[in-house]
Design a protein around this motif. Structure first.
Motif, mmCIF file in Angstrom:
data_model
loop_
_atom_site.group_PDB
_atom_site.id
_atom_site.type_symbol
_atom_site.label_atom_id
_atom_site.label_comp_id
_atom_site.label_asym_id
_atom_site.label_seq_id
_atom_site.Cartn_x
_atom_site.Cartn_y
_atom_site.Cartn_z
ATOM 1 N N TRP B 43 1.210 -1.360 -0.288
ATOM 2 C CA TRP B 43 0.398 -0.452 -0.050
ATOM 3 C C TRP B 43 0.607 1.516 0.439
ATOM 4 C CZ3 TRP B 43 -4.576 -0.951 -1.920
ATOM 5 C CH2 TRP B 43 -5.227 -1.732 -1.590
ATOM 6 N N ALA B 44 2.127 1.226 0.777
ATOM 7 C CA ALA B 44 2.516 2.251 0.634
ATOM 8 C C ALA B 44 3.096 2.284 -0.490
ATOM 9 C CB ALA B 44 4.159 2.151 1.277
ATOM 10 N N ASN B 45 3.281 2.078 -1.424
ATOM 11 C CA ASN B 45 4.141 1.866 -2.885
ATOM 12 C C ASN B 45 2.894 2.746 -3.575
ATOM 13 O OD1 ASN B 45 6.360 0.503 -2.293
ATOM 14 N ND2 ASN B 45 6.336 -1.221 -4.182
ATOM 15 N N ILE B 46 1.645 2.385 -3.336
ATOM 16 C CA ILE B 46 0.801 2.589 -4.341
ATOM 17 C C ILE B 46 0.521 4.326 -4.050
ATOM 18 C CG2 ILE B 46 -2.027 2.366 -4.238
ATOM 19 C CD1 ILE B 46 -1.695 -0.207 -5.073
ATOM 20 N N ARG B 47 0.519 4.142 -2.411
ATOM 21 C CA ARG B 47 0.201 5.504 -2.461
ATOM 22 C C ARG B 47 1.523 6.453 -2.667
ATOM 23 N NH1 ARG B 47 2.452 6.123 3.831
ATOM 24 N NH2 ARG B 47 4.233 5.154 2.227
ATOM 25 N N ASP B 48 2.967 6.324 -3.169
ATOM 26 C CA ASP B 48 3.361 7.014 -2.974
ATOM 27 C C ASP B 48 3.624 7.640 -5.056
ATOM 28 O OD1 ASP B 48 4.426 7.255 -0.815
ATOM 29 O OD2 ASP B 48 6.209 5.857 -0.687
ATOM 30 N N ARG B 49 3.696 6.454 -5.685
ATOM 31 C CA ARG B 49 3.405 5.742 -6.749
ATOM 32 C C ARG B 49 2.159 6.814 -7.499
ATOM 33 N NH1 ARG B 49 6.112 0.734 -8.379
ATOM 34 N NH2 ARG B 49 8.033 2.317 -9.716
ATOM 35 N N LEU B 50 0.378 6.807 -6.633
ATOM 36 C CA LEU B 50 -0.267 7.765 -7.112
ATOM 37 C C LEU B 50 -0.327 9.207 -6.584
ATOM 38 C CD1 LEU B 50 -3.680 8.336 -7.600
ATOM 39 C CD2 LEU B 50 -3.400 8.148 -5.288
ATOM 40 N N GLY B 71 -2.273 14.113 6.215
ATOM 41 C CA GLY B 71 -1.012 13.864 6.134
ATOM 42 C C GLY B 71 -0.132 13.354 8.317
ATOM 43 N N LEU B 72 -0.921 12.336 7.295
ATOM 44 C CA LEU B 72 -0.716 11.201 9.550
ATOM 45 C C LEU B 72 0.420 10.632 8.292
ATOM 46 C CD1 LEU B 72 -4.801 10.795 10.189
ATOM 47 C CD2 LEU B 72 -3.301 12.622 11.042
ATOM 48 N N GLY B 73 0.737 9.759 8.166
ATOM 49 C CA GLY B 73 1.706 8.913 7.630
ATOM 50 C C GLY B 73 2.922 9.996 7.432
ATOM 51 N N GLY B 74 3.900 9.532 6.805
ATOM 52 C CA GLY B 74 5.108 10.213 5.728
ATOM 53 C C GLY B 74 5.132 11.135 4.859
ATOM 54 N N ILE B 75 3.754 11.532 4.921
ATOM 55 C CA ILE B 75 3.094 12.453 3.183
ATOM 56 C C ILE B 75 2.428 12.698 3.405
ATOM 57 C CG2 ILE B 75 2.453 10.331 2.094
ATOM 58 C CD1 ILE B 75 4.114 11.136 0.000
ATOM 59 N N ARG B 76 2.145 14.063 2.933
ATOM 60 C CA ARG B 76 0.940 14.499 3.075
ATOM 61 C C ARG B 76 0.402 14.711 1.462
ATOM 62 N NH1 ARG B 76 -2.366 18.744 6.472
ATOM 63 N NH2 ARG B 76 -0.667 18.342 7.746
ATOM 64 N N ALA B 77 -0.512 14.512 1.032
ATOM 65 C CA ALA B 77 -1.078 14.583 -0.931
ATOM 66 C C ALA B 77 -2.263 14.940 0.020
ATOM 67 C CB ALA B 77 -0.623 14.164 -1.161
ATOM 68 N N SER B 78 -2.871 15.798 -1.131
ATOM 69 C CA SER B 78 -4.602 15.341 -1.056
ATOM 70 C C SER B 78 -4.921 14.382 -2.007
ATOM 71 C CB SER B 78 -5.267 17.139 -1.528
ATOM 72 O OG SER B 78 -6.502 16.973 -1.699
ATOM 73 N N LEU B 79 -5.580 13.540 -1.762
ATOM 74 C CA LEU B 79 -6.234 12.572 -2.255
ATOM 75 C C LEU B 79 -7.853 12.772 -2.564
ATOM 76 C CD1 LEU B 79 -4.199 10.079 -1.520
ATOM 77 C CD2 LEU B 79 -3.990 11.101 -3.300
ATOM 78 N N ALA B 80 -8.160 12.193 -3.507
ATOM 79 C CA ALA B 80 -9.828 12.457 -3.504
ATOM 80 C C ALA B 80 -10.722 11.228 -3.996
ATOM 81 C CB ALA B 80 -9.974 13.733 -4.371
ATOM 82 N N ALA B 81 -11.979 10.646 -3.310
ATOM 83 C CA ALA B 81 -12.480 9.346 -3.864
ATOM 84 C C ALA B 81 -13.891 10.126 -4.645
ATOM 85 C CB ALA B 81 -12.981 8.413 -2.337
ATOM 86 N N PRO B 82 -13.888 9.718 -5.412
ATOM 87 C CA PRO B 82 -15.338 10.332 -6.490
ATOM 88 C C PRO B 82 -16.163 9.163 -6.630
ATOM 89 C CG PRO B 82 -13.128 9.883 -8.078
ATOM 90 C CD PRO B 82 -12.921 9.349 -6.492
ATOM 91 N N VAL B 83 -15.226 7.332 -6.438
ATOM 92 C CA VAL B 83 -16.206 6.221 -6.313
ATOM 93 C C VAL B 83 -15.563 5.270 -5.275
ATOM 94 C CG1 VAL B 83 -14.611 5.215 -8.501
ATOM 95 C CG2 VAL B 83 -17.037 4.398 -8.266
ATOM 96 N N ALA B 84 -16.284 4.499 -4.670
ATOM 97 C CA ALA B 84 -15.924 3.372 -3.419
ATOM 98 C C ALA B 84 -16.062 1.893 -4.499
ATOM 99 C CB ALA B 84 -16.641 3.631 -2.670
ATOM 100 N N LEU B 85 -15.264 1.409 -4.832
ATOM 101 C CA LEU B 85 -14.735 -0.037 -4.771
ATOM 102 C C LEU B 85 -15.525 -0.792 -4.392
ATOM 103 C CD1 LEU B 85 -11.093 -0.010 -6.209
ATOM 104 C CD2 LEU B 85 -13.032 1.148 -7.675
ATOM 105 N N GLY B 86 -16.369 -0.659 -3.026
ATOM 106 C CA GLY B 86 -17.878 -1.705 -2.702
ATOM 107 C C GLY B 86 -17.429 -1.555 -1.405
ATOM 108 N N LEU B 87 -18.131 -2.698 -0.602
ATOM 109 C CA LEU B 87 -18.425 -3.166 0.854
ATOM 110 C C LEU B 87 -18.125 -3.754 1.364
ATOM 111 C CD1 LEU B 87 -21.960 -0.718 1.668
ATOM 112 C CD2 LEU B 87 -19.619 -0.162 1.615
ATOM 113 N N ASN B 88 -17.189 -4.053 2.619
ATOM 114 C CA ASN B 88 -16.999 -5.552 3.288
ATOM 115 C C ASN B 88 -15.835 -6.276 2.278
ATOM 116 O OD1 ASN B 88 -19.781 -4.747 4.411
ATOM 117 N ND2 ASN B 88 -21.069 -5.996 3.912
ATOM 118 N N GLY B 89 -15.728 -7.726 2.772
ATOM 119 C CA GLY B 89 -15.288 -8.535 1.907
ATOM 120 C C GLY B 89 -13.727 -9.364 3.136
ATOM 121 N N ASN B 90 -14.108 -8.404 4.365
ATOM 122 C CA ASN B 90 -12.946 -9.449 5.602
ATOM 123 C C ASN B 90 -13.270 -9.856 6.045
ATOM 124 O OD1 ASN B 90 -10.978 -6.753 4.223
ATOM 125 N ND2 ASN B 90 -11.946 -5.310 6.275
ATOM 126 N N ALA B 91 -12.685 -10.711 6.768
ATOM 127 C CA ALA B 91 -12.627 -12.103 8.085
ATOM 128 C C ALA B 91 -11.957 -12.111 9.142
ATOM 129 C CB ALA B 91 -13.067 -13.584 7.124
#
Lengths: 201, 365
Positions: B43-50, B71-91
């Protein structure tokens, strides 16, 4: 945690997390040549965080192909056990370094208080050694490929010499002529000869 | 007109299905988009590359999109979520040993699917270990800013346990999760599909809870973009949203599950056996040996019931968890909610927002 002299007065302690032992060795050698002796290598992911806390490094270098990067993100949460590290990318104005590091496939975590002038050469060495490793790997793959091609051509020559009763030089000339006519590589024609011989043999 | 080319990063998990299907089944092409998918390992790679513009959009943990913006991790960048990719799926999966120990402590006639009952039994196990001077149990989760972390904490806290002191919560990357369970480095974990099923099939894990036992409608991943990216081309965002929602609707159709599982199982996608993916899509999961199985149609929801519309109350809940667990300072709820962009979703879909009166369905102990 015991008191330590400020990081500006002592050698920088570096942890290197890399599952490739060859690349790790190449980087370690580079960092030692640059005068860094306190380098610890971690090549697996078992109890990673505990081991890092025990070492208490100033700089952590990790390859980007390593899923354990997400484990390191936990360090931003737990300030009790370790001095608070900051990511390399905190200096977001330095876009060139960031791009070079990502392209080279490496990321660095650096603790607070370490001066930029001290980090920069470590990072530069890391990036150049990672790039050197990539080149080495590419060359190795090419060399392997060439060796395979040579073997195939030798086998094809042998087949032609036996079936046509010609010598080695003539066999090679024949392969080359066909390759030129068909606009293909000699190794491709050689592979066809070998395959055909296997089918017919 | 030539198609707009977009690069989208993803982690090999079943809930990356919407952008994968959008890219490969024609939904993106219908919107004049050509999507190149890039598989990532962290996830860290994804976040950085995005953040640094290597990706146009990314499959991202919803709380990580918020924490990066704050800016709570090592990096601060303004991101936006125009669509969620669904709900649930954990166990939540435990080792067979811990699972048996927990069941042995379950109150008579208690329902093993009731988190209050299993929480009480787990608390009894933890206390007994402490009396014996044994080590506290270690539970794995995927990232500090993840619903896996918050779902485990919800369960533990409701049982009166302190997630910081009574257990050890450790980040374990999903591909190492099963290995960590086998080697005993963790005794249980909360993770998304397909990793719980992988552990069950190997006989080294038993599913204790599906995520829905704790949160009926749990926000999970979003498709995140840089806020500045939105400004470049508003219509492009709308097309991307529509492509993902159409893909989500296609994924919700049981008749498409076989094809979806085949697609997602491919070596360059999730690279896990097709039947494991099929289980998550069908909501029919073996939980242990001898035919033990849970059937739960809401185990993983893609677009059904407006599930892909970013719900501000979800962002608010995630931010609340961050403050509750000392990850975020108070007073930034507005900034956290601003990451979720239902306005862009509504503009793209041209439909009224669905009426969801209880957006989360939280287990409250």
């Amino acid at each position: 945690m015991p008191e330590r002299p400020p990081v500006s007065d002592r050698p920088v302690k570096i942890v290197l997390i890399d599952e490739s032992p060859v690349r790790a060795a190449i980087l370690e050698e580079g960092l030692r040549a640059a005068g860094h002796d306190a380098i610890m290598l971690i090549s697996d992911h078992v109890n990673l965080l505990e081991r890092i806390y025990a070492i208490d490094p100033d700089v952590i270098l990790i390859d980007l192909e390593n899923p354990s990067r997400d484990v390191l993100e936990q360090m931003f949460q737990v300030s009790r056990a370790v001095r608070r590290p900051v990511g390399m990318f905190v200096d977001q104005t330095d876009a060139v370094s960031i791009d070079r590091a990502i392209d080279a496939g490496v990321s660095a975590y650096v603790v607070d208080g370490l001066k930029k002038e001290r980090i920069k050469p470590i990072l530069d060495t890391t990036i150049s050694r990672f790039n050197a490793f990539s080149r080495l790997r590419t060359e190795l793959e090419q060399a392997k490929g060439q060796l395979e091609e040579r073997k195939i051509i030798d086998r094809a020559k042998g087949i032609l010499m036996r079936s046509k009763g010609i010598d080695e030089e003539q066999a090679y000339a024949l392969l080359r002529k066909v390759a030129m006519n068909e606009k293909k590589k000699i190794s491709e024609i050689a592979q066809s000869v070998v395959t055909a011989a296997e089918l017919l043999g | 007109m030539s198609a707009d080319r977009l690069k989208i990063g993803f982690i090999p998990l079943v809930d990356a299905a919407a952008p994968i299907v959008a890219a490969t089944c024609g939904f993106a092409a219908d919107e004049g988009l050509e999507i190149e998918l890039v598989r990532e390992v962290s996830w860290a790679n994804i976040r950085d590359r995005l953040t640094f513009g290597h990706f146009d959009a990314a499959h991202l943990l919803a709380p990580l999109a918020i924490s990066t913006s704050l800016g709570l991790g090592g990096i601060r960048a303004s991101l936006a979520a125009p669509v969620a990719l669904g709900l649930n799926g954990n166990a939540i999966t435990l080792t067979p040993h811990l699972h048996e120990e927990l069941l042995a402590n379950l109150a008579p006639r208690a329902n093993p699917r009731d988190p209050a009952a299993t929480g009480a039994a787990f608390a009894a196990v933890v206390r007994a270990r402490r009396r014996r001077g044994d080590e506290r149990p270690t539970l794995g989760m995927t990232f500090p800013f993840s619903t896996h972390n918050y779902q485990l904490r919800l369960w533990l806290a409701a049982a009166g346990l302190d997630p910081e002191d009574d257990v050890r919560l450790a980040v374990v990357p999903p591909p190492y999760m099963v290995d960590a369970l086998r080697s005993g480095h963790v005794e249980g974990f909360c993770v998304g599909a397909p990793w719980n099923s992988v552990a069950v099939d190997l006989g080294i894990g038993r599913i204790l809870h599906l995520g829905v036992d704790l949160v009926r409608r749990c926000p999970e991943k979003v498709l995140a973009v840089r806020s500045a990216w939105l400004d470049e081309d508003a219509e492009r965002t709308a097309r991307l949203v529509r492509a993902c929602v159409r893909a989500g609707e296609w994924l919700d159709e049981p008749g498409n599950h076989a094809e979806a599982a085949r697609l997602l199982a491919a070596p360059h996608m999730l690279d896990v056996p097709e039947p494991l993916i099929r289980r998550a899509l069908d909501g029919r999961l073996p939980t242990g040996p001898a035919g033990a199985e849970r059937e739960e149609p809401d185990y993983l929801i893609f677009a059904r019931g407006g599930a892909m519309r970013p719900d501000l109350r979800h962002a608010g809940w995630l931010y609340g968890e961050m403050t509750r667990w000392s990850q975020a300072p108070e007073g930034q709820a507005g900034d956290a909610e601003a990451v979720y962009r239902p306005d862009l979703y509504d503009a793209a879909m041209g439909a009224a927002a669905p009426d969801v009166s209880d957006p989360l369905g939280l287990f409250t102990g």
